[in-house]
Scaffold this motif. Structure first.
Motif, PDB file in Angstrom:
ATOM      1  N   ILE A   6      40.013  47.561  37.845  1.00 54.40           N
ATOM      2  CA  ILE A   6      40.907  47.689  36.688  1.00 54.40           C
ATOM      3  C   ILE A   6      41.440  46.357  36.185  1.00 54.40           C
ATOM      4  CG2 ILE A   6      41.622  49.997  37.445  1.00 54.40           C
ATOM      5  CD1 ILE A   6      44.476  48.575  37.903  1.00 54.40           C
ATOM      6  N   GLY A   7      41.084  45.248  36.853  1.00 56.49           N
ATOM      7  CA  GLY A   7      41.587  43.948  36.413  1.00 56.49           C
ATOM      8  C   GLY A   7      40.584  42.843  36.679  1.00 56.49           C
ATOM      9  N   ALA A   8      39.699  42.598  35.714  1.00 55.13           N
ATOM     10  CA  ALA A   8      38.678  41.560  35.850  1.00 55.13           C
ATOM     11  C   ALA A   8      38.819  40.572  34.693  1.00 55.13           C
ATOM     12  CB  ALA A   8      37.280  42.173  35.856  1.00 55.13           C
ATOM     13  N   ASN A   9      39.132  39.321  35.019  1.00 64.57           N
ATOM     14  CA  ASN A   9      39.316  38.289  33.990  1.00 64.57           C
ATOM     15  C   ASN A   9      37.969  37.660  33.630  1.00 64.57           C
ATOM     16  OD1 ASN A   9      42.405  38.059  33.793  1.00 64.57           O
ATOM     17  ND2 ASN A   9      42.045  37.918  36.004  1.00 64.57           N
ATOM     18  N   LEU A  10      37.096  38.476  33.052  1.00 66.83           N
ATOM     19  CA  LEU A  10      35.736  38.020  32.776  1.00 66.83           C
ATOM     20  C   LEU A  10      35.652  37.076  31.599  1.00 66.83           C
ATOM     21  CD1 LEU A  10      33.656  41.274  33.400  1.00 66.83           C
ATOM     22  CD2 LEU A  10      34.170  39.398  34.984  1.00 66.83           C
ATOM     23  N   ALA A  11      36.745  36.916  30.845  1.00 68.96           N
ATOM     24  CA  ALA A  11      36.764  35.913  29.776  1.00 68.96           C
ATOM     25  C   ALA A  11      37.004  34.512  30.342  1.00 68.96           C
ATOM     26  CB  ALA A  11      37.847  36.259  28.761  1.00 68.96           C
ATOM     27  N   THR A  32      30.975  50.315  39.024  1.00 71.02           N
ATOM     28  CA  THR A  32      30.264  50.747  37.821  1.00 71.02           C
ATOM     29  C   THR A  32      31.091  50.608  36.546  1.00 71.02           C
ATOM     30  OG1 THR A  32      30.956  53.044  38.215  1.00 71.02           O
ATOM     31  CG2 THR A  32      28.822  52.350  39.112  1.00 71.02           C
ATOM     32  N   ARG A  33      32.409  50.425  36.685  1.00 71.07           N
ATOM     33  CA  ARG A  33      33.262  50.244  35.514  1.00 71.07           C
ATOM     34  C   ARG A  33      34.225  49.089  35.766  1.00 71.07           C
ATOM     35  NH1 ARG A  33      35.068  56.492  34.786  1.00 71.07           N
ATOM     36  NH2 ARG A  33      36.541  55.758  36.372  1.00 71.07           N
ATOM     37  N   LEU A  34      34.426  48.276  34.717  1.00 74.54           N
ATOM     38  CA  LEU A  34      35.315  47.132  34.811  1.00 74.54           C
ATOM     39  C   LEU A  34      36.222  47.111  33.591  1.00 74.54           C
ATOM     40  CD1 LEU A  34      32.094  46.012  35.406  1.00 74.54           C
ATOM     41  CD2 LEU A  34      33.466  44.257  36.495  1.00 74.54           C
ATOM     42  N   VAL A  35      37.511  46.991  33.825  1.00 76.32           N
ATOM     43  CA  VAL A  35      38.470  46.820  32.742  1.00 76.32           C
ATOM     44  C   VAL A  35      38.724  45.319  32.625  1.00 76.32           C
ATOM     45  CG1 VAL A  35      40.749  47.385  31.853  1.00 76.32           C
ATOM     46  CG2 VAL A  35      39.480  49.073  33.217  1.00 76.32           C
ATOM     47  N   VAL A  36      38.282  44.759  31.509  1.00 81.71           N
ATOM     48  CA  VAL A  36      38.344  43.313  31.295  1.00 81.71           C
ATOM     49  C   VAL A  36      39.708  42.956  30.711  1.00 81.71           C
ATOM     50  CG1 VAL A  36      37.264  41.327  30.198  1.00 81.71           C
ATOM     51  CG2 VAL A  36      35.855  43.294  30.897  1.00 81.71           C
ATOM     52  N   THR A  37      40.398  42.063  31.373  1.00 78.90           N
ATOM     53  CA  THR A  37      41.777  41.732  31.017  1.00 78.90           C
ATOM     54  C   THR A  37      41.835  40.767  29.840  1.00 78.90           C
ATOM     55  OG1 THR A  37      42.389  41.954  33.348  1.00 78.90           O
ATOM     56  CG2 THR A  37      43.964  40.845  31.892  1.00 78.90           C
ATOM     57  N   LEU A 201      47.282  55.318  42.801  1.00 82.44           N
ATOM     58  CA  LEU A 201      46.679  54.102  43.350  1.00 82.44           C
ATOM     59  C   LEU A 201      45.439  53.703  42.553  1.00 82.44           C
ATOM     60  CD1 LEU A 201      46.381  51.984  45.711  1.00 82.44           C
ATOM     61  CD2 LEU A 201      44.995  53.731  46.875  1.00 82.44           C
ATOM     62  N   MET A 202      45.349  52.411  42.211  1.00 86.31           N
ATOM     63  CA  MET A 202      44.125  51.856  41.625  1.00 86.31           C
ATOM     64  C   MET A 202      43.855  50.496  42.256  1.00 86.31           C
ATOM     65  SD  MET A 202      44.226  53.078  37.611  1.00 86.31           S
ATOM     66  CE  MET A 202      45.865  52.456  37.184  1.00 86.31           C
ATOM     67  N   ILE A 203      42.620  50.027  42.121  1.00 87.20           N
ATOM     68  CA  ILE A 203      42.239  48.771  42.782  1.00 87.20           C
ATOM     69  C   ILE A 203      41.591  47.819  41.781  1.00 87.20           C
ATOM     70  CG2 ILE A 203      42.039  49.797  45.074  1.00 87.20           C
ATOM     71  CD1 ILE A 203      39.028  49.916  44.710  1.00 87.20           C
ATOM     72  N   GLU A 204      41.646  46.535  42.132  1.00 93.27           N
ATOM     73  CA  GLU A 204      41.187  45.502  41.208  1.00 93.27           C
ATOM     74  C   GLU A 204      40.872  44.227  41.974  1.00 93.27           C
ATOM     75  OE1 GLU A 204      44.444  43.994  38.731  1.00 93.27           O
ATOM     76  OE2 GLU A 204      45.818  45.268  39.891  1.00 93.27           O
ATOM     77  N   THR A 205      40.082  43.365  41.351  1.00 88.02           N
ATOM     78  CA  THR A 205      39.813  42.063  41.953  1.00 88.02           C
ATOM     79  C   THR A 205      40.722  40.973  41.396  1.00 88.02           C
ATOM     80  OG1 THR A 205      38.077  41.604  40.323  1.00 88.02           O
ATOM     81  CG2 THR A 205      37.387  42.521  42.464  1.00 88.02           C
ATOM     82  N   ASP A 206      41.162  41.110  40.138  1.00 90.71           N
ATOM     83  CA  ASP A 206      41.852  40.031  39.420  1.00 90.71           C
ATOM     84  C   ASP A 206      41.002  38.770  39.449  1.00 90.71           C
ATOM     85  OD1 ASP A 206      43.952  39.215  37.780  1.00 90.71           O
ATOM     86  OD2 ASP A 206      45.095  38.350  39.439  1.00 90.71           O
ATOM     87  N   CYS A 207      39.686  38.959  39.478  1.00 96.17           N
ATOM     88  CA  CYS A 207      38.764  37.823  39.512  1.00 96.17           C
ATOM     89  C   CYS A 207      38.932  36.969  38.252  1.00 96.17           C
ATOM     90  CB  CYS A 207      37.322  38.314  39.640  1.00 96.17           C
ATOM     91  SG  CYS A 207      36.759  39.315  38.239  1.00 96.17           S
ATOM     92  N   PRO A 208      38.722  35.666  38.387  1.00 90.46           N
ATOM     93  CA  PRO A 208      38.115  34.933  39.512  1.00 90.46           C
ATOM     94  C   PRO A 208      39.100  34.541  40.624  1.00 90.46           C
ATOM     95  CG  PRO A 208      38.585  33.404  37.745  1.00 90.46           C
ATOM     96  CD  PRO A 208      38.969  34.774  37.232  1.00 90.46           C
ATOM     97  N   TYR A 209      40.279  35.154  40.594  1.00 92.86           N
ATOM     98  CA  TYR A 209      41.311  34.817  41.583  1.00 92.86           C
ATOM     99  C   TYR A 209      41.276  35.783  42.763  1.00 92.86           C
ATOM    100  CZ  TYR A 209      42.698  32.952  37.066  1.00 92.86           C
ATOM    101  OH  TYR A 209      42.686  32.352  35.834  1.00 92.86           O
ATOM    102  N   LEU A 210      42.033  35.467  43.806  1.00 89.89           N
ATOM    103  CA  LEU A 210      42.333  36.374  44.922  1.00 89.89           C
ATOM    104  C   LEU A 210      41.096  36.902  45.649  1.00 89.89           C
ATOM    105  CD1 LEU A 210      45.307  38.362  43.346  1.00 89.89           C
ATOM    106  CD2 LEU A 210      45.397  36.478  44.997  1.00 89.89           C
ATOM    107  N   MET A 211      40.245  35.988  46.037  1.00 86.74           N
ATOM    108  CA  MET A 211      39.094  36.352  46.861  1.00 86.74           C
ATOM    109  C   MET A 211      39.574  37.038  48.141  1.00 86.74           C
ATOM    110  SD  MET A 211      35.640  35.757  47.212  1.00 86.74           S
ATOM    111  CE  MET A 211      35.196  34.148  46.576  1.00 86.74           C
ATOM    112  N   PRO A 212      39.061  38.221  48.480  1.00 88.04           N
ATOM    113  CA  PRO A 212      39.461  38.867  49.737  1.00 88.04           C
ATOM    114  C   PRO A 212      39.093  37.999  50.937  1.00 88.04           C
ATOM    115  CG  PRO A 212      38.366  40.428  48.285  1.00 88.04           C
ATOM    116  CD  PRO A 212      38.169  39.077  47.673  1.00 88.04           C
TER     117      PRO A 212
END
Length: 265
Positions: A6-11, A32-37, A201-212
């Motif tokens: 739900i949180g991918a900073n792909l820009a 399979t789904r990405l919400v681009v921030t 509950l939802m999950i996200e990477t907040d990429c490119p930050y916060l590498m697990p």
């Protein structure tokens, strides 16, 4: 197993050269789904462009991050309104308050936060929220608009048990990132994540930050990406006493409902 990030900073500029490969790796990992921030004028436009280019896989938010609060202007206002009216957005935001870095004056942050909440209310849109070290001001402002907001998610939640309970009592959803995988900073979050109801509950990477930090073998790059979301799901499952498949299923379904992903064009 399917997952929604739900949180991918792909820009972000780090994805400019290999985005197709990043999305392929995500899909192969079950994401399979990405919400681009969207968080400023450039990323808002880019997020909506990606949602059109990768329709059905990518979805867009549009907003102004509190770090950029002084950049709020008519062009941003009109862009967010137009995207919401045209059904191009999954949510308004990223918006909120950040008193940890205090990059923008707090008065400007509060003003632009309220302006974006008002837009979401007018267009019956969910909101994608940022809060860091600002809970005492963030929640009262949010509460003014909650009666007219369909849904709200506090994304990348890293705050206290008391703050978590307050957001849950207010009806908010909670987004959890790889912070929960960090044995140094994320111990409290690991212990509290079981307090979140299954349907919030939802999950996200907040990429490119916060590498697990739980990824094995350890990546050679410091750039996080959506394909790493299963590691977040795995840690959350352990913390909640659930299977990874259960966490994947409930968070994927929650994201679909929250963002209305079947309805976003």
């Amino acid at each position: 197993m399917e997952l929604t990030d739900i949180g991918a900073n792909l820009a972000h500029e780090s994805f400019a050269e290999d985005l197709d490969a990043v999305l392929t790796r995500a899909y192969d990992a079950g994401v399979t789904r990405l919400v681009v921030t969207g968080s400023d004028l450039f990323s808002n436009r880019h997020a909506m462009s990606l949602a059109e280019r990768y329709s059905g896989q990518c979805f867009a938010t549009a907003g102004l991050h509190p770090h950029h609060a002084e950049d709020w202007n008519d062009e941003l206002d009109e862009l967010i309104r137009a995207g919401a009216a045209a059904g191009r957005l999954a949510a308004v935001g990223e918006t909120g308050l950040d008193f940890f870095r205090d990059i923008a004056p707090r008065a400007a942050q509060e003003k632009t936060f309220a302006a974006q909440l008002a837009i979401a209310c007018e267009h019956d849109m969910p909101v994608f929220l940022h809060q860091r070290e600002a809970h005492a001001r963030f929640l009262p402002i949010l509460r003014e608009y909650l009666p007219n907001l369909p849904r709200a998610v506090v994304h990348c939640f890293t705050d206290s048990r008391e703050a978590l309970d307050a957001y849950l009592d207010a009806g908010c959803h909670i987004g959890i990132t790889g912070w929960v995988c960090d044995e140094r900073r994320g111990r409290d979050l690991y212990e509290n994540v079981a307090r979140i109801p299954d349907d919030r509950l939802m999950i996200e990477t907040d990429c490119p930050y916060l590498m697990p930090r739980t990824i094995r073998p350890r990546p050679k790059t410091r750039r996080n990406e959506p394909a790493n979301l299963p590691w977040v799901a795995e840690t959350i499952a352990a913390a909640r006493g659930q299977s990874v498949a259960e966490v994947a299923a409930l968070t994927h379904a929650n994201a679909g409902r929250f963002f209305g992903l079947d309805a976003v064009r």
